[in-house]
Design an enzyme around this catalytic site. Structure first.
Site, PDB file in Angstrom:
ATOM      1  N   SER A 211      19.250   2.218  15.417  1.00  0.00           N
ATOM      2  CA  SER A 211      19.830   0.874  15.203  1.00  0.00           C
ATOM      3  C   SER A 211      19.266   0.424  13.850  1.00  0.00           C
ATOM      4  O   SER A 211      18.056   0.644  13.543  1.00  0.00           O
ATOM      5  CB  SER A 211      19.031   0.082  16.325  1.00  0.00           C
ATOM      6  OG  SER A 211      20.009  -0.609  17.077  1.00  0.00           O
ATOM      7  N   CYS A 338       7.835 -11.718  31.379  1.00  0.00           N
ATOM      8  CA  CYS A 338       6.915 -12.701  32.347  1.00  0.00           C
ATOM      9  C   CYS A 338       7.754 -13.947  32.291  1.00  0.00           C
ATOM     10  O   CYS A 338       8.574 -14.051  31.516  1.00  0.00           O
ATOM     11  CB  CYS A 338       5.566 -12.853  31.487  1.00  0.00           C
ATOM     12  SG  CYS A 338       5.571 -13.173  29.897  1.00  0.00           S
TER      13      CYS A 338
HETATM   14  N1  PLP Z   1      16.080   2.262  22.171  1.00  0.00           N
HETATM   15  C1  PLP Z   1      14.866   1.770  21.537  1.00  0.00           C
HETATM   16  C2  PLP Z   1      13.655   2.649  21.539  1.00  0.00           C
HETATM   17  C3  PLP Z   1      14.828   0.528  21.304  1.00  0.00           C
HETATM   18  O1  PLP Z   1      13.702  -0.233  20.772  1.00  0.00           O
HETATM   19  C4  PLP Z   1      15.993  -0.466  21.258  1.00  0.00           C
HETATM   20  C5  PLP Z   1      15.815  -1.752  21.203  1.00  0.00           C
HETATM   21  O2  PLP Z   1      14.814  -2.373  21.472  1.00  0.00           O
HETATM   22  C6  PLP Z   1      17.148   0.246  21.630  1.00  0.00           C
HETATM   23  C7  PLP Z   1      17.197   1.447  22.041  1.00  0.00           C
HETATM   24  C8  PLP Z   1      18.318  -0.607  21.881  1.00  0.00           C
HETATM   25  O3  PLP Z   1      18.879  -1.031  20.446  1.00  0.00           O
HETATM   26  P1  PLP Z   1      19.772  -2.151  20.069  1.00  0.00           P
HETATM   27  O4  PLP Z   1      19.534  -3.262  21.036  1.00  0.00           O
HETATM   28  O5  PLP Z   1      19.684  -2.325  18.820  1.00  0.00           O
HETATM   29  O6  PLP Z   1      21.340  -1.565  20.705  1.00  0.00           O
END
Ligand code: PLP
Length: 674
Positions: A211, A338
């Protein structure tokens, strides 16, 4: 106004200036559609290809595909869909495939939710199983070895977003190879980009989602790496963009911005080295250790990204730490979900087998590889200020805390209430319905304020055991006799059909009773014991009502309407129209201590922490009713306070929506004394 210190980089990041410049240039000058065949389109296409090539080099994608997506969640869907479609085809061709969709127990929710979704949508009927992790958050390779023959798709993240734990990807690969597994393998690499070396094509990994916004690119752009030869099914069909891998006109401005970030990564001249980041993590950890007595770090640093610190502080809820840090301008996030009444434990920390208090009190502090020494210095200095604020508010024992005014303090644990009744002049107090989880807090308060505990009592037989332990800890005698707290007396009564109640007043005659610690007694059971405005302090508050009175229970009042919620702009107008209005800051004393009393148009807010509201209400009920405008950090606590005051009959209660978070231009903290 103090500047923000953003320490929540694992949630998202600011955008790199070079990325903003690139996005702007694309929107102004290179706005072509990369599918167009004229010169404007060809320029856009060249840019798109350039970013893809750069991404491929940074990820070590070799001859694998790099597809632009809207972010990791879409990339995860695409990977899961691709693997499941391939499994379905193999099954239809008569091949025996694995039957288990195996995912690490600490994966981001996007992974198990996508697995469940596509398993259902495609009617696959595969079994979802969580692969356990050990106490360090590392995948249990012995369990993987046992499950590998049945596994159809394996999902193991590269680094965890809550804890920063870096997975043993080489170890996972070794197990897959040793067991000759035919499972497809996705590695969510969102938190690894820019922090770990990636050489994806040299691994057995089939799919790796990323991302952009986790590393200084804008939100809404991401990548999916697909190993050469791994099955692929597009999630979106349409105009054939992305070589048919993902239809829809490309998000060129964001892709260009992501390209600027990837170029900086490749050039190696913008982001800090692992060694520097480790040094800074250690400095933050030292500052936290100095400020927060008893702090425990929930991840062994040796197994974690240097940019993530996850910690818990005994006796301090994550919500309280978040409020405190926010007041000091430090943005962190709770390691668990929370709400005001309950803090849900973190499933990640639970999977690591940490004790309940740590899983529900966790806080995550994370920074990005663009941080610099000045930023870390400023953060350490503010962390120290947070520690001082906690000590000054008696969250920890300290000798220099100011003496609390008279009143009643409400402490809360998972909806159960403990009450402290205090008389400042005689330095005496009583504890009613103590919860074991709050013993440390109560002890710290009593020692720090130097008050004598005259009684520790419970309003139910179930609470007796806790009272007796706390009496031993604080060396307080047991007894039912009325107890003097200055010129008030705490008297035990047993209403017909109810458990014991404790009445606090100048006498126990109904007209003199100011507070009734009434456990679970009903209004009818209390009717002859108290007056209409006696503050009734129950032993539970599952509906966030704080407290009540007989008058409030009997009255039919209009609801606390939408017109009573003031956004920052409406607040300005309201204060101009009501020069007599009083601002009431319901944040806790440590939040106040961390950034000073907010002030608006020369009007300094009065501090009435939510935990002290019950003790203040009677004076508002008895006095002239000037407009009261409640505010807090985000608007939730002030809504509870204003609704409670309104319900009890304070006619002129209002609340500020969005709190200081949105209204910091209207309510400005006064400079703190040096
Ligand atoms: N996977 C991990 C490890 C993440 O930290 C995140 C976002 O917090 C995601 C997937 C999902 O990313 P996005 O919301 O940018 O699609």
């Amino acid at each position: 106004m103090q500047n923000d210190l953003y320490l929540d980089a694992n949630a998202t990041s600011a955008v790199l200036p070079a990325a903003i410049a690139k996005a702007e240039q694309v929107m102004r000058e290179l706005y072509g559609n990369p599918s167009s065949t004229h010169a404007t389109g060809l320029k856009a296409k060249a840019l798109l290809d350039g970013v893809r090539q750069c991404a491929a080099r940074v990820l070590g994608a070799g001859s694998g595909r790099v597809v632009f997506t809207s972010g990791a969640t879409e990339s995860i869907q695409t990977a899961v869909l691709s693997a499941l479609c391939a499994l379905r085809e193999r099954r239809q061709a008569g091949e025996a495939t694995g039957t288990v969709l195996l995912y690490g127990a600490t994966e981001h929710k996007a992974v198990p939710e996508s697995l469940a979704h596509w398993n259902r949508v495609l009617g696959m009927g595969l079994e979802l199983r969580a692969l356990p992790v050990d106490a360090n958050g590392l995948h249990r390779l012995d369990v993987l070895r046992a499950l590998a023959p049945q596994t159809a798709l394996l999902c193991t993240m590269a680094a965890n977003n809550e804890t920063g734990v870096v997975s043993d990807i080489a170890g996972v690969q070794a197990v897959l190879e040793q067991t000759a597994s035919r499972a497809y393998w996705m590695v969510d690499s969102v938190q690894a980009l820019g922090k770990l070396d990636l050489n994806l094509a040299a691994t057995r990994i089939d799919y790796a989602p990323f991302s952009g916004h986790k590393l200084y690119a804008p939100k809404g752009v991401g990548l999916l790496y697909v190993r050469a030869g791994a099955p692929f099914t597009p999630l979106m069909a349409g105009g054939g963009q992305e070589q048919g891998n993902r239809a829809g006109t490309e998000n060129m401005a964001s892709i260009a911005a992501l390209g600027a970030v990837l170029s900086s990564l490749e050039a190696g001249d913008t982001f800090r080295s692992h060694a520097e980041l480790t040094l800074w993590r250690d400095r933050l950890a030292a500052a936290l250790t100095g400020a927060l007595p008893g702090i425990v770090f929930n991840t062994p640093f040796a197994h974690a990204l240097p940019t993530t610190l996850n910690f818990s502080v005994p006796g301090v809820a994550s919500k309280e730490l978040l409020d405190l840090f926010d007041a000091a301008g430090i943005r962190v996030s709770s390691g668990s979900a929370c709400s005001s009444a309950k803090s849900a434990p973190s499933y990640v920390l639970e999977a690591m087998g940490l004790p309940a208090w740590r899983t529900s009190a966790a806080v995550r502090m994370s920074f990005g590889p663009l941080a610099d020494a000045a930023f870390i210095d400023a953060a350490c200095e503010r962390i120290a200020r947070c520690g001082e604020a906690l000590r000054a508010s008696c969250m920890f024992a300290s000798s220099d805390a100011p003496v609390e005014n008279d009143g009643v303090i409400q402490l809360q644990h998972d909806g159960a209430l403990t009450w402290l009744a205090i008389d400042a002049a005689s330095r005496s107090c009583a504890v009613i319905d103590p919860q074991p989880a709050l013993f440390d807090r109560i002890g710290a308060y009593v020692r720090c304020q130097g008050v004598q505990v005259r009684a520790i009592v419970a309003t139910s037989a179930d609470g007796e055991a806790a009272c007796s332990i706390l009496r031993t800890l604080l060396q307080v005698a047991a007894g039912d006799a009325p107890v003097a707290l200055g010129n008030l007396t705490l008297t035990r009564v047993v209403p017909a059909g109810a458990n014991a109640c404790y009445l606090l007043g100048t006498s126990s005659a109904p007209a003199d009773v100011q507070f009734a610690f009434c456990g679970a007694a009903t209004a009818a059971q209390l009717a002859t014991l108290v007056h209409a405005d006696t503050i009734l302090c129950a032993s539970r508050d599952d509906q966030n009502r704080i407290c009540t009175t007989l008058g409030a229970e009997a009255a039919v009042r209009p609801a606390f309407g939408a017109e009573r919620h003031l956004d920052p702009q409406a607040l300005e107008q309201f204060l101009a129209a009501h020069p007599d209005a009083v601002l009431i800051d319901v944040r806790e004393p440590y939040e106040h201590a961390a950034n000073g009393a907010p002030c608006c148009h020369g009007r300094v807010a009065e501090s009435v922490p939510l935990s002290r509201l019950a003790g203040r209400l009677q004076r508002w009920l008895a006095g002239e009713q000037r407009p009261l405008v409640f505010f807090c950090r985000a608007g939730n606590r002030s809504a509870r306070a204003a609704q409670c005051a309104h319900r009890l009959g304070v006619a002129n209660a209002w609340q500020m929506t969005g709190g200081l978070a949105l209204g910091d231009q209207v309510l400005v903290p006064l400079p703190m004394a040096a």
